[in-house]
Design an enzyme around this catalytic site. Sequence first.
Site, PDB file in Angstrom:
ATOM      1  N   GLY A  71       0.885  -1.260   0.019  1.00  0.00           N
ATOM      2  CA  GLY A  71      -0.024  -0.080  -0.106  1.00  0.00           C
ATOM      3  C   GLY A  71       0.817   1.381  -0.041  1.00  0.00           C
ATOM      4  N   THR A  72       1.927   1.244   0.548  1.00  0.00           N
ATOM      5  CA  THR A  72       2.750   2.248   1.014  1.00  0.00           C
ATOM      6  C   THR A  72       3.478   2.866  -0.494  1.00  0.00           C
ATOM      7  OG1 THR A  72       3.514   1.936   3.190  1.00  0.00           O
ATOM      8  CG2 THR A  72       4.818   3.288   1.996  1.00  0.00           C
ATOM      9  N   ASN A 150      -7.800   4.228   9.229  1.00  0.00           N
ATOM     10  CA  ASN A 150      -7.271   2.912   9.922  1.00  0.00           C
ATOM     11  C   ASN A 150      -7.493   3.006  11.313  1.00  0.00           C
ATOM     12  OD1 ASN A 150      -5.211   5.008   9.240  1.00  0.00           O
ATOM     13  ND2 ASN A 150      -3.975   3.987  10.603  1.00  0.00           N
ATOM     14  N   GLN A 178      -7.641   0.672   3.938  1.00  0.00           N
ATOM     15  CA  GLN A 178      -8.711  -0.014   4.970  1.00  0.00           C
ATOM     16  C   GLN A 178      -9.949  -0.338   4.262  1.00  0.00           C
ATOM     17  OE1 GLN A 178      -7.639  -1.329   7.837  1.00  0.00           O
ATOM     18  NE2 GLN A 178      -5.742  -0.608   8.026  1.00  0.00           N
ATOM     19  N   SER A 198      -3.874  -2.686  -0.418  1.00  0.00           N
ATOM     20  CA  SER A 198      -2.811  -3.363   0.202  1.00  0.00           C
ATOM     21  C   SER A 198      -3.114  -4.968   0.633  1.00  0.00           C
ATOM     22  CB  SER A 198      -2.455  -2.854   1.329  1.00  0.00           C
ATOM     23  OG  SER A 198      -1.458  -3.728   1.804  1.00  0.00           O
ATOM     24  N   GLY A 199      -2.548  -5.777   0.035  1.00  0.00           N
ATOM     25  CA  GLY A 199      -3.203  -7.274   0.064  1.00  0.00           C
ATOM     26  C   GLY A 199      -3.256  -7.702   1.522  1.00  0.00           C
ATOM     27  N   HIS A 200      -2.441  -7.404   2.477  1.00  0.00           N
ATOM     28  CA  HIS A 200      -2.386  -7.941   3.743  1.00  0.00           C
ATOM     29  C   HIS A 200      -3.464  -7.560   4.688  1.00  0.00           C
ATOM     30  CE1 HIS A 200      -0.245  -4.915   6.459  1.00  0.00           C
ATOM     31  NE2 HIS A 200       0.272  -4.645   5.105  1.00  0.00           N
ATOM     32  N   CYS A 324       1.660   1.506  13.340  1.00  0.00           N
ATOM     33  CA  CYS A 324       2.848   2.001  13.063  1.00  0.00           C
ATOM     34  C   CYS A 324       3.308   3.029  13.965  1.00  0.00           C
ATOM     35  CB  CYS A 324       2.717   2.560  11.522  1.00  0.00           C
ATOM     36  SG  CYS A 324       1.746   1.457  10.279  1.00  0.00           S
TER      37      CYS A 324
END
Length: 393
Positions: A71-72, A150, A178, A198-200, A324
């Site tokens: 995602g970043t 998030n 998200q 983002s996959g995770h 984070c």
Amino acid sequence: MNVVYLDNNATTRIAPEVLDAMMPYLTGDYGNPSSMHSFGGRVAPVVEEARGHAARLIGASPDEIIFTSCGTESDNTAIRSALAVNPDKRHIVTSRVEHPAVRELCLFLARNDYRVTEVPVDSKGRLDMDAYRESLTDDTALVTLMWANNETGVIFPVEEAAGIARERGIPVHTDAVQAVGKVPMDADSSGVDMLSLSGHKLHAPKGIGVLYVRKGTRFAPFLIGGHQESERRAGTENVPYIAGLGKACELALEHLPDMNGRVRRLRDKLEQEITARIPHVKINGDTENRLPNTANISFEYVEGESILLMMNEYGICASSGSACTSGSLQPSHVMLAMGVPFTMAHGSIRFSLSIYSEEAEIDFVVDKLVDIITTLRAMSPFWNNDSRPAAGR
Ligand code: PLP
């Protein structure tokens, strides 16, 4: 000890079907999709199939999907691309509550000849639309606003914001990391030009993401090298992870009704029982317009870190602030932007559910929390043991 995992906004478990979809490309089928021989060539359709699933999940066409490493990377690529294709414009509009993947880059750019306007939010985490409208100028190169937060799950009116920006010819990026897989999404009609996922966050592995780029959007790649991804993102495709992400997107689309029905009810039950059984708690964020899986709850007169540590003893996983930023004792920038009082912000915990969450887990967490908060408050100088704040607080 069993783990009760209520930290799905930080990351999710890999779905068994996703792992199955990945395994052939981590073992025997290790070819490079760009190779001329058929051993490599036969994995190329796997990448295209995954592209199709990602496109369907977000309401895009496959050729608008670029696979990235996370995602970043998607966020950074989108922002840097918008600036690169419009070098004369030096202004970026964003919000005060973005994830560091957007916020830190914007702060970096602000130190390097760009002007950045961070649009404020109200006490419920809702975007100030008047301030947003006023922030747009002829010099604005990009609007970047998250689809959903998030920490609180609060959903921004991205479509409305995109419409306003588009009238002025300003491109719009949304960090939908998200939101994807939790709420229905149609990138095509949303009006955004670029969208990150983002996959995770949706039961694929860490280290795979997507950037959607609307057809016709001027685009400058971030990674330059080979011809992969139609010259939009160089680097040999991470075939196993792409296959996994494709399967995860297919599953997420199937699971949307469960997420917005059963999971939402479990989240609501968690909040209702906590507020009924524990005094001096507050739900943070706009409860009318939130992701179905996220609860952000402040427990007054206790520290979030202490709650997390005690929950950890029971195998309960949650977060204080975002993963984070936790580790620092500063309340999160999201809580501060919402004006949540310092003592409340310090005692805020994010619970985030997934389609694997079960009712028995919610019951267990509520029971344990009642004990944990009672124990911690008994030790707090700001609390007297008649179940109320100490005088003067
Ligand atoms: N944007 C948001 C809203 C997030 O929640 C996250 C991860 O927590 C990211 C971006 C970064 O995604 P990744 O971890 O894939 O780089």
